[in-house]
Design a protein around this motif. Structure first.
Motif, PDB file in Angstrom:
ATOM      1  N   HIS A  66       0.785  -1.252   0.107  1.00  8.28           N
ATOM      2  CA  HIS A  66       0.026   0.029  -0.105  1.00  8.28           C
ATOM      3  C   HIS A  66       0.856   1.104  -0.092  1.00  8.28           C
ATOM      4  O   HIS A  66       0.630   2.255  -0.618  1.00  8.28           O
ATOM      5  N   ARG A  67       2.002   1.412   0.581  1.00  7.33           N
ATOM      6  CA  ARG A  67       2.951   2.515   0.734  1.00  7.33           C
ATOM      7  C   ARG A  67       3.429   2.692  -0.574  1.00  7.33           C
ATOM      8  O   ARG A  67       3.187   3.894  -1.184  1.00  7.33           O
ATOM      9  N   ALA A  68       3.899   1.596  -1.338  1.00  5.32           N
ATOM     10  CA  ALA A  68       4.345   1.636  -2.684  1.00  5.32           C
ATOM     11  C   ALA A  68       3.365   2.242  -3.623  1.00  5.32           C
ATOM     12  O   ALA A  68       3.617   3.136  -4.564  1.00  5.32           O
ATOM     13  N   LYS A  69       2.104   1.642  -3.386  1.00  4.61           N
ATOM     14  CA  LYS A  69       0.877   2.184  -4.423  1.00  4.61           C
ATOM     15  C   LYS A  69       0.391   3.472  -3.876  1.00  4.61           C
ATOM     16  O   LYS A  69       0.421   4.533  -5.022  1.00  4.61           O
ATOM     17  N   ALA A  70       0.605   4.019  -2.806  1.00  3.70           N
ATOM     18  CA  ALA A  70       0.441   5.675  -2.438  1.00  3.70           C
ATOM     19  C   ALA A  70       1.527   6.506  -3.187  1.00  3.70           C
ATOM     20  O   ALA A  70       1.176   7.339  -3.617  1.00  3.70           O
ATOM     21  N   ILE A  71       2.811   6.002  -2.975  1.00  3.10           N
ATOM     22  CA  ILE A  71       3.993   6.694  -3.650  1.00  3.10           C
ATOM     23  C   ILE A  71       3.556   6.900  -5.103  1.00  3.10           C
ATOM     24  O   ILE A  71       3.550   8.131  -5.724  1.00  3.10           O
ATOM     25  N   GLU A  72       3.109   5.936  -5.717  1.00  7.62           N
ATOM     26  CA  GLU A  72       2.741   5.751  -7.231  1.00  7.62           C
ATOM     27  C   GLU A  72       1.616   6.795  -7.533  1.00  7.62           C
ATOM     28  O   GLU A  72       1.689   7.437  -8.546  1.00  7.62           O
ATOM     29  N   LEU A  73       0.669   6.764  -6.626  1.00  4.51           N
ATOM     30  CA  LEU A  73      -0.575   7.639  -7.107  1.00  4.51           C
ATOM     31  C   LEU A  73      -0.122   9.073  -6.620  1.00  4.51           C
ATOM     32  O   LEU A  73      -0.627   9.901  -7.349  1.00  4.51           O
ATOM     33  N   VAL A  74       0.551   9.526  -5.723  1.00  2.00           N
ATOM     34  CA  VAL A  74       0.983  10.972  -5.560  1.00  2.00           C
ATOM     35  C   VAL A  74       2.005  11.222  -6.265  1.00  2.00           C
ATOM     36  O   VAL A  74       1.651  12.285  -6.739  1.00  2.00           O
ATOM     37  N   GLU A  75       2.858  10.476  -6.760  1.00  2.00           N
ATOM     38  CA  GLU A  75       3.715  10.924  -8.148  1.00  2.00           C
ATOM     39  C   GLU A  75       2.638  11.369  -9.431  1.00  2.00           C
ATOM     40  O   GLU A  75       3.104  12.015 -10.159  1.00  2.00           O
ATOM     41  N   GLY A  76       1.646  10.389  -9.678  1.00 10.57           N
ATOM     42  CA  GLY A  76       0.622  10.664 -10.797  1.00 10.57           C
ATOM     43  C   GLY A  76       0.022  12.117 -10.537  1.00 10.57           C
ATOM     44  O   GLY A  76      -0.219  12.880 -11.202  1.00 10.57           O
ATOM     45  N   ALA A  77      -0.217  12.228  -9.153  1.00 14.91           N
ATOM     46  CA  ALA A  77      -0.950  13.443  -8.848  1.00 14.91           C
ATOM     47  C   ALA A  77      -0.058  14.672  -8.939  1.00 14.91           C
ATOM     48  O   ALA A  77      -0.482  15.595  -9.521  1.00 14.91           O
ATOM     49  N   ILE A  78       1.215  14.612  -8.631  1.00 11.50           N
ATOM     50  CA  ILE A  78       2.208  15.574  -8.951  1.00 11.50           C
ATOM     51  C   ILE A  78       2.227  15.970 -10.334  1.00 11.50           C
ATOM     52  O   ILE A  78       2.142  17.106 -10.803  1.00 11.50           O
ATOM     53  N   ARG A  79       2.309  14.996 -11.143  1.00 10.76           N
ATOM     54  CA  ARG A  79       2.412  14.858 -12.616  1.00 10.76           C
ATOM     55  C   ARG A  79       1.110  15.766 -13.308  1.00 10.76           C
ATOM     56  O   ARG A  79       1.190  16.791 -14.000  1.00 10.76           O
ATOM     57  N   HIS A  80      -0.052  15.432 -12.611  1.00 14.50           N
ATOM     58  CA  HIS A  80      -1.167  16.010 -13.345  1.00 14.50           C
ATOM     59  C   HIS A  80      -1.243  17.741 -12.725  1.00 14.50           C
ATOM     60  O   HIS A  80      -1.809  18.280 -13.672  1.00 14.50           O
ATOM     61  N   VAL A  81      -1.048  17.753 -11.548  1.00 19.06           N
ATOM     62  CA  VAL A  81      -1.001  19.212 -10.978  1.00 19.06           C
ATOM     63  C   VAL A  81       0.025  20.066 -11.938  1.00 19.06           C
ATOM     64  O   VAL A  81      -0.280  21.307 -12.344  1.00 19.06           O
ATOM     65  N   GLU A  82       1.325  19.355 -12.068  1.00 17.49           N
ATOM     66  CA  GLU A  82       2.414  20.176 -13.075  1.00 17.49           C
ATOM     67  C   GLU A  82       1.668  20.485 -14.377  1.00 17.49           C
ATOM     68  O   GLU A  82       1.794  21.490 -15.133  1.00 17.49           O
ATOM     69  N   ASP A  83       0.902  19.454 -14.947  1.00 17.52           N
ATOM     70  CA  ASP A  83       0.470  19.568 -16.236  1.00 17.52           C
ATOM     71  C   ASP A  83      -0.632  20.623 -16.315  1.00 17.52           C
ATOM     72  O   ASP A  83      -0.749  21.241 -17.318  1.00 17.52           O
ATOM     73  N   GLY A  84      -1.673  20.587 -15.138  1.00 13.80           N
ATOM     74  CA  GLY A  84      -2.344  21.332 -15.353  1.00 13.80           C
ATOM     75  C   GLY A  84      -2.193  22.938 -15.253  1.00 13.80           C
ATOM     76  O   GLY A  84      -2.644  23.848 -15.875  1.00 13.80           O
ATOM     77  N   MET A  85      -1.067  23.359 -14.396  1.00 19.55           N
ATOM     78  CA  MET A  85      -0.231  24.336 -14.352  1.00 19.55           C
ATOM     79  C   MET A  85       0.111  24.958 -15.711  1.00 19.55           C
ATOM     80  O   MET A  85      -0.103  26.260 -15.987  1.00 19.55           O
ATOM     81  N   ALA A  86       0.923  24.143 -16.333  1.00 13.90           N
ATOM     82  CA  ALA A  86       1.287  24.362 -17.550  1.00 13.90           C
ATOM     83  C   ALA A  86       0.325  24.387 -18.421  1.00 13.90           C
ATOM     84  O   ALA A  86       0.449  25.733 -19.425  1.00 13.90           O
ATOM     85  N   TYR A  87      -0.751  23.843 -18.667  1.00 12.34           N
ATOM     86  CA  TYR A  87      -1.979  24.291 -19.301  1.00 12.34           C
ATOM     87  C   TYR A  87      -2.260  25.324 -19.113  1.00 12.34           C
ATOM     88  O   TYR A  87      -2.537  26.010 -20.111  1.00 12.34           O
ATOM     89  N   ALA A  88      -2.663  25.874 -17.999  1.00 18.61           N
ATOM     90  CA  ALA A  88      -3.274  27.007 -17.603  1.00 18.61           C
ATOM     91  C   ALA A  88      -2.440  28.154 -18.000  1.00 18.61           C
ATOM     92  O   ALA A  88      -2.718  29.345 -18.374  1.00 18.61           O
ATOM     93  N   ASN A  89      -1.088  27.978 -18.053  1.00 18.22           N
ATOM     94  CA  ASN A  89      -0.319  29.112 -18.593  1.00 18.22           C
ATOM     95  C   ASN A  89       0.000  29.213 -19.933  1.00 18.22           C
ATOM     96  O   ASN A  89       0.443  30.244 -20.525  1.00 18.22           O
ATOM     97  N   ARG A  90      -0.478  28.081 -20.835  1.00 25.60           N
ATOM     98  CA  ARG A  90      -0.466  28.311 -22.057  1.00 25.60           C
ATOM     99  C   ARG A  90      -1.851  28.794 -22.797  1.00 25.60           C
ATOM    100  O   ARG A  90      -1.899  29.349 -23.733  1.00 25.60           O
ATOM    101  N   HIS A  91      -2.945  28.774 -21.921  1.00 24.56           N
ATOM    102  CA  HIS A  91      -4.405  29.080 -22.427  1.00 24.56           C
ATOM    103  C   HIS A  91      -4.594  30.264 -21.630  1.00 24.56           C
ATOM    104  O   HIS A  91      -4.354  31.017 -20.777  1.00 24.56           O
TER     105      HIS A  91
END
Length: 83
Positions: free
Chosen positions: A58-83
């Protein structure tokens, strides 16, 4: 004349690059809530990485999910900055 033209280009091209960078930074939104979320997610990942690993996967899966969330937040910020 050729020497003076080269000198001018050497001075103008970096200025154009800086102007483009300034324009992209000016367009970038501050996004304080997204930045805060990103900081919290990174802190959560660090805490999870420091935790004992014997959590039935569960710890490993939580790390994986948090890393995915980090990527989504970064991608969302980049998207907002382009539009």
């Amino acid at each position: 004349m050729m020497m003076s033209r080269r000198f001018t280009l050497q001075r103008i091209l970096p200025a154009i690059g800086l102007a483009g960078l300034a324009a992209s930074l000016a367009k970038a939104e501050p996004q304080p809530h997204m930045r805060a979320a990103l900081g919290h997610l990174r802190a959560a990942r660090e805490s999870l990485e420091r935790a004992e690993p014997d959590k039935g996967g569960h710890r490993a899966k939580a790390i994986e999910l948090v890393e995915g969330a980090i990527r989504h937040v970064e991608d969302g910020m980049a998207y907002a900055n382009r539009h």
